[in-house]
Structures are given as structure tokens and as C-alpha cells.
Design a protein around this motif. Structure first.
Motif, mmCIF file in Angstrom:
data_model
loop_
_atom_site.group_PDB
_atom_site.id
_atom_site.type_symbol
_atom_site.label_atom_id
_atom_site.label_comp_id
_atom_site.label_asym_id
_atom_site.label_seq_id
_atom_site.Cartn_x
_atom_site.Cartn_y
_atom_site.Cartn_z
ATOM 1 N N MET A 1 23.261 -13.358 -41.472
ATOM 2 C CA MET A 1 22.812 -12.540 -40.343
ATOM 3 C C MET A 1 21.285 -12.490 -40.321
ATOM 4 N N GLY A 2 20.674 -12.552 -41.508
ATOM 5 C CA GLY A 2 19.221 -12.623 -41.570
ATOM 6 C C GLY A 2 18.698 -13.891 -40.922
ATOM 7 N N SER A 3 19.420 -14.996 -41.080
ATOM 8 C CA SER A 3 19.036 -16.269 -40.460
ATOM 9 C C SER A 3 19.242 -16.226 -38.962
ATOM 10 N N LEU A 4 20.358 -15.625 -38.525
ATOM 11 C CA LEU A 4 20.616 -15.502 -37.094
ATOM 12 C C LEU A 4 19.509 -14.680 -36.422
ATOM 13 N N LEU A 5 19.089 -13.614 -37.088
ATOM 14 C CA LEU A 5 18.017 -12.773 -36.551
ATOM 15 C C LEU A 5 16.689 -13.516 -36.538
ATOM 16 N N PHE A 6 16.474 -14.358 -37.533
ATOM 17 C CA PHE A 6 15.323 -15.253 -37.566
ATOM 18 C C PHE A 6 15.299 -16.081 -36.282
ATOM 19 N N GLY A 7 16.418 -16.750 -35.972
ATOM 20 C CA GLY A 7 16.488 -17.616 -34.804
ATOM 21 C C GLY A 7 16.379 -16.845 -33.501
ATOM 22 N N TYR A 8 17.109 -15.738 -33.398
ATOM 23 C CA TYR A 8 17.125 -14.984 -32.139
ATOM 24 C C TYR A 8 15.742 -14.423 -31.810
ATOM 25 N N ASN A 9 15.123 -13.782 -32.782
ATOM 26 C CA ASN A 9 13.852 -13.105 -32.513
ATOM 27 C C ASN A 9 12.696 -14.074 -32.271
ATOM 28 N N THR A 10 12.758 -15.266 -32.873
ATOM 29 C CA THR A 10 11.697 -16.237 -32.612
ATOM 30 C C THR A 10 11.851 -16.877 -31.231
ATOM 31 N N ALA A 11 13.091 -17.077 -30.785
ATOM 32 C CA ALA A 11 13.325 -17.832 -29.551
ATOM 33 C C ALA A 11 13.524 -16.958 -28.322
ATOM 34 N N VAL A 12 13.712 -15.646 -28.489
ATOM 35 C CA VAL A 12 14.037 -14.794 -27.340
ATOM 36 C C VAL A 12 12.907 -14.755 -26.327
ATOM 37 N N VAL A 13 11.670 -15.052 -26.753
ATOM 38 C CA VAL A 13 10.551 -15.072 -25.794
ATOM 39 C C VAL A 13 10.669 -16.238 -24.817
ATOM 40 N N ASN A 14 11.434 -17.274 -25.204
ATOM 41 C CA ASN A 14 11.625 -18.444 -24.342
ATOM 42 C C ASN A 14 12.598 -18.062 -23.221
ATOM 43 N N GLY A 15 12.065 -17.533 -22.144
ATOM 44 C CA GLY A 15 12.904 -17.073 -21.037
ATOM 45 C C GLY A 15 12.584 -15.638 -20.670
ATOM 46 N N SER A 16 12.245 -14.812 -21.663
ATOM 47 C CA SER A 16 11.908 -13.413 -21.371
ATOM 48 C C SER A 16 10.427 -13.242 -21.032
ATOM 49 N N LEU A 17 9.589 -14.204 -21.426
ATOM 50 C CA LEU A 17 8.149 -14.095 -21.179
ATOM 51 C C LEU A 17 7.829 -13.982 -19.687
ATOM 52 N N SER A 18 8.582 -14.728 -18.874
ATOM 53 C CA SER A 18 8.300 -14.708 -17.435
ATOM 54 C C SER A 18 8.516 -13.316 -16.850
ATOM 55 N N PHE A 19 9.489 -12.561 -17.381
ATOM 56 C CA PHE A 19 9.727 -11.194 -16.908
ATOM 57 C C PHE A 19 8.663 -10.238 -17.446
ATOM 58 N N MET A 20 8.298 -10.395 -18.732
ATOM 59 C CA MET A 20 7.258 -9.542 -19.315
ATOM 60 C C MET A 20 5.938 -9.692 -18.581
ATOM 61 N N SER A 21 5.668 -10.902 -18.103
ATOM 62 C CA SER A 21 4.360 -11.222 -17.539
ATOM 63 C C SER A 21 4.168 -10.706 -16.120
ATOM 64 N N LEU A 22 5.236 -10.210 -15.494
ATOM 65 C CA LEU A 22 5.123 -9.692 -14.133
ATOM 66 C C LEU A 22 4.193 -8.480 -14.089
ATOM 67 N N LYS A 23 3.517 -8.301 -12.983
ATOM 68 C CA LYS A 23 2.570 -7.188 -12.844
ATOM 69 C C LYS A 23 3.263 -5.836 -12.966
ATOM 70 N N SER A 24 4.517 -5.769 -12.545
ATOM 71 C CA SER A 24 5.253 -4.507 -12.641
ATOM 72 C C SER A 24 5.685 -4.190 -14.068
ATOM 73 N N GLN A 25 5.520 -5.165 -14.972
ATOM 74 C CA GLN A 25 5.902 -4.964 -16.374
ATOM 75 C C GLN A 25 4.654 -4.936 -17.265
ATOM 76 N N LEU A 26 4.422 -5.969 -18.075
ATOM 77 C CA LEU A 26 3.296 -5.954 -19.014
ATOM 78 C C LEU A 26 2.105 -6.770 -18.530
ATOM 79 N N SER A 27 2.282 -7.531 -17.446
ATOM 80 C CA SER A 27 1.192 -8.314 -16.842
ATOM 81 C C SER A 27 0.453 -9.163 -17.875
ATOM 82 N N LEU A 28 1.196 -10.032 -18.563
ATOM 83 C CA LEU A 28 0.620 -10.853 -19.633
ATOM 84 C C LEU A 28 -0.073 -12.089 -19.062
ATOM 85 N N SER A 29 -1.301 -12.352 -19.513
ATOM 86 C CA SER A 29 -2.005 -13.588 -19.173
ATOM 87 C C SER A 29 -1.415 -14.728 -20.000
#
Length: 475
Positions: free
Chosen positions: A24-52
């Protein structure tokens, strides 16, 4: 006879349960490193975190920077308090960190919790393979430790699937990224609670002089005859390590040339694995596909194939590493990965934007992923868990995995800059060159550890680099 078979099946079932809980430690390794691949576009919206774009790289690589420090401190800490206790504690940190990310109010807060998650990821990456290597019988060690890699890529696949489903079903809700990150609390709780039922590794118990407890632990996962035989080998090895000194391993031990050479070998293997470019794809796969001609939604959904092929490759590697050996898999992986990277570069350079180029790039990327996850991925973690003597295992793996994670951090931070400044082709040519250099390093420095007792791996390095050592290598 029936009772013997029943006991054997019970032990195997218990071993499978131990492996799943630990990984489960390995699964969490994989999930937490890769979850930004796809979620970054939502975080970067102006209504959210507005990431450059640069802040996207910081949020993505903040976890890997934390992982570097988690690895270097997590290894020695596990030497002190035990492999089981460190993994149990990590379950709590994973749960807390994922919840914190999900409820982050701003980019700085998110970065802080990503760093905390990174500490857990790095420590898990150092300790899960060691735990499995120390508890597994030699004939199953390759398969069991390779389960670590399978669960890493399954975690990545899970994150891609969760992101694709949530993004397509609830993409109108800009805050959906919080759910994407928060899902990781579930396996965190499983790791935390499950480790209460897992025994400590016999080799760690023996290293603390608890030979009676080590034998009890062995009898839960071996036949009585195997346990009695193995405890004698472990006891002899521990006493040999402690000859002339009762001190725990420390940084001063790196002054011994043969110990330093093991560290250099393991650390360089980690750099080779990361500079082969895998995480440029696993972290920024959607951007690579978009650069090759895919639309945003098509890239997000197609990116799930990266996770699927990662799992297939890891399963292949898990069942071949004890048949083909570590070095053959490392060689084959480096050759195929270099070839695919060069081919992608050539298509990007000379394809002229033709309609077929996007599909061709995707196919080559999938072949690259398949071979990487079936070779370089598991073999690097496996060799690092095997090459250190028990006395230096926590310290040594901590250092080598720190270097691996720092290399990962550099790839995650600078790949968007490379992609923007050098283009996809030149970026992949650089990764291909690293693969080619890796072939020469593996040939010169890495022993074949297939089917070799952990206590015998030490003799290879001592015979090669310790002038005072009078023994001979069995490898």
C-alpha cells in the motif's frame, strides 16, 4: 501430508497478505506522484489556485523534493525503530497529507502538504523494498520485491483512471481536483491499520540481537526446517557484521571503500532510472500528447493507456526478473527505451505535423513504458534492496534513494522548461543519451544477484574493493 500442505498454503496466504498490505506504501507512492497528471489543469484555473506554468512544476516536483529527504532519513530511522513501525507511521502521514492537499486553500498550503506527502513517499520507497527483501525467501525475492514496482505503477494507473473519470463526469466543477487528491486517504488508512497485523522482519530483529523473536517471525512464513536453517545463516551474518564493533551504521562507514562503492553503484542506478525520462511521461503525459496533436480531453483519456501499459510491463517484469536475471533485464530495458526515445525525436523533427505523427508518438511512448516498467523500473529498486549488507541497509538505501528522488525532482521541475525551450525531440534525445551511458555503467559495476543469498552479495563488493578482505566472491 494433508496437514503439511495445509500449513504451506497458510504460510503462502499469509505472505501474500503481508505483501499486499506493505505495498500500500508503493501504491501511495504511485498515486501521489502521478495524480497531478490531469489535476493540474483544474488547479491552474483562475477560480481555483491560478497556477503559472512554473508554479505547476513547483507543485508537481515539491512532492519529489520531499521524497528525497524522506528517503535519506527514513532508511536510518527504520534501522533504529524497525521496518514495521516505520511503515505503520507512514500510513498515518499518507492519510494526513492527502487530506491536507484536498483541503488546501492556496498554492503555498498545497505545496506544504505535497512536501509532507513526499516525506512519506520517499521513506516508503526506501523501506518497502527492504522490508520485502528481508522477509522473502531467496527464490521468491525477485517476484516479491518486484510487487513494489507493480503497485507503484498500479497507483499511477489508478490516479490516471480516477482523474479521467472525475474529469469527464464532473469536469464542470472546477474544484474536482480536491477529490482527485483526497482519494489517496483510503490506501493510507489501509496501510496504517494493516501494519498492526504484519510481523517485523527476521533480519531486523536479528540485527538487534533478538534471535528468538526472529525465529518466531520466520516460522510464520517458512516451514520449521527452513526457519531453523535460515536463522543460523542470519545469526552468522549478523555476528560477522558486528565483529570488532557494536555500533550502528553511520556516515563514518562511508570511509570504507567497499561500502562507498556500493552506495555509488546504487545511487547511479537511481540516476539512470530517472534520467531515462520515465517521469517526464508519467507526470506530463497529457502535455506530451497535446504537443503531438491530441486535444485536451482526448489527451486526458488517452493518458490512461500509459497507466495500463505500466501495469502490464510491471507484471511481466515481476515474473521474469527471477528467470532472466537483473542485468539482462536492465540491458534490454535501456536499449529499447533509448530506441523509442530516439524514434519519437525523429518523428517530431521530420514528421512535419502529419496526421499520423500523434498516433505514432503514442504507440512508441506505450512501447517505451511497457519495457521500462518491465525492466528498469523494478530492477533498480530490487538491486538497491539487495546490494547492501544488513548493517548498512537502512543507511545505504536511504542515501541511494535520496539521489534517485533528487534526480526525479530535477526531471519533474525542469521538463516543462526543456519541452518549451528545446522541444520534444531534443528533450527525448537527451534522455536517450542517458540510457546509452547507463548500458556501459551496468556492464562495469552491477553484479548479477539473481537467486543469490543477501549475505553473499556483500562478498562481491568486498572482494572487489576491500584490500584487507581475504574471501572470494561467489557471484
Amino acid at each position: 501430508m494433508d496437514k503439511t500442505l495445509s500449513n504451506k498454503d497458510t504460510r503462502r496466504g499469509f505472505m501474500r497478505t503481508i505483501t499486499i498490505i506493505t505495498c500500500m506504501g508503493s501504491l501511495l507512492f504511485g498515486y501521489n506522484t502521478a495524480v497531478v497528471n490531469g489535476s493540474l489543469s483544474f488547479m491552474s484555473l483562475k477560480s481555483q489556485l491560478s497556477l503559472s506554468p512554473f508554479n505547476q512544476g513547483v507543485v508537481s516536483s515539491g512532492l519529489t523534493l520531499g521524497a528525497a529527504f524522506g528517503a535519506v532519513f527514513g532508511g536510518p530511522l527504520s534501522d533504529k525503530i524497525g521496518r514495521k513501525k516505520i511503515l505503520l507511521f507512514l500510513g498515518l502521514i499518507f492519510t494526513f497529507g492527502a487530506a491536507g492537499c484536498a483541503f488546501s486553500a492556496n498554492a503555498l498550503m498545497l505545496l506544504g502538504f505535497r512536501f509532507i506527502l513526499g516525506l512519506a513517499v520517499g521513506s516508503a520507497s526506501a523501506n518497502v523494498p527492504v522490508f520485502l527483501a528481508e522477509i522473502a525467501p531467496s527464490e521468491m525475492r525477485g517476484q516479491m520485491v518486484s510487487m513494489n514496482q507493480l503497485m507503484i505503477v498500479f497507483g499511477q494507473f489508478l490516479s490516471f483512471g480516477v482523474n479521467a473519470w472525475l474529469g469527464s463526469q464532473f469536469g464542470s466543477n472546477a474544484a474536482i481536483w480536491r477529490v482527485m487528491l483526497g482519494v489517496a486517504t483510503i490506501p493510507g488508512i489501509i496501510l496504517w491499520l494493516g501494519m498492526y497485523f504484519v510481523p517485523e522482519t527476521p533480519r531486523w530483529l536479528a540485527s538487534r540481537g533478538k534471535f528468538g523473536e526472529a525465529l518466531v517471525s520466520l516460522k510464520k512464513i517458512r516451514s520449521e526446517a527452513q526457519a531453523n536453517s535460515e536463522i543460523k545463516e542470519i545469526e552468522a551474518s549478523v555476528k560477522k557484521d558486528q565483529e570488532g564493533s557494536k555500533k550502528q551504521s553511520s556516515w563514518q562507514d562511508l570511509k570504507q571503500p567497499w561500502v562507498l562503492q556500493i552506495v555509488i553503484t546504487g545511487a547511479t542506478l537511481g540516476v539512470i532510472q530517472q534520467f531515462a525520462g520515465i517521469n517526464s511521461i508519467m507526470y506530463y503525459g497529457t502535455k506530451i500528447l497535446q504537443a503531438s496533436g491530441f486535444g485536451e480531453r482526448a489527451a486526458l483519456i488517452s493518458n490512461v493507456a500509459n497507466g495500463l501499459f505500466s501495469c502490464i510491463g510491471a507484471i511481466i517484469g515481476m515474473y521474469t526478473v527471477d528467470r532472466l536475471g537483473r542485468k539482462k533485464l536492465e540491458y534490454s530495458g535501456l536499449v529499447v527505451c533509448a530506441t523509442c526515445l530516439i524514434a519519437v525525436g525523429l518523428i517530431s523533427t521530420f514528421g512535419g505535423g502529419a496526421g499520423w505523427t500523434g498516433t505514432a508518438v503514442m504507440i512508441l511512448v506505450l512501447v517505451y513504458i511497457l519495457f521500462f516498467q518491465g525492466s528498469l523500473g523494478p530492477v533498480t529498486w530490487l538491486i538497491n534492496s539487495e546490494i547492501f549488507p544488513s548493517k548498512y541497509r537502512g543507511l545505504g538505501t536511504g542515501i541511494t534513494i535520496f539521489v534517485l528522488w533528487f534526480a526525479n525532482f530535477l526531471v519533474g521541475l525542469f521538463f516543462p522548461v526543456m519541452l518549451a525551450g528545446l522541444g520534444l525531440a531534443n528533450s527525448f534525445y537527451i534522455f536517450a543519451a542517458c540510457c546509452i551511458l547507463g548500458i556501459f555503467f551496468v556492464h562495469a559495476r552491477v553484479p548479477e544477484t539473481k537467486g543469490v543469498e543477501l549475505e553473499d552479495v556483500e562478498t562481491f563488493f568486498r572482494a572487489k574493493y576491500d584490500k584487507s578482505y581475504t574471501g572470494s566472491s561467489k557471484i
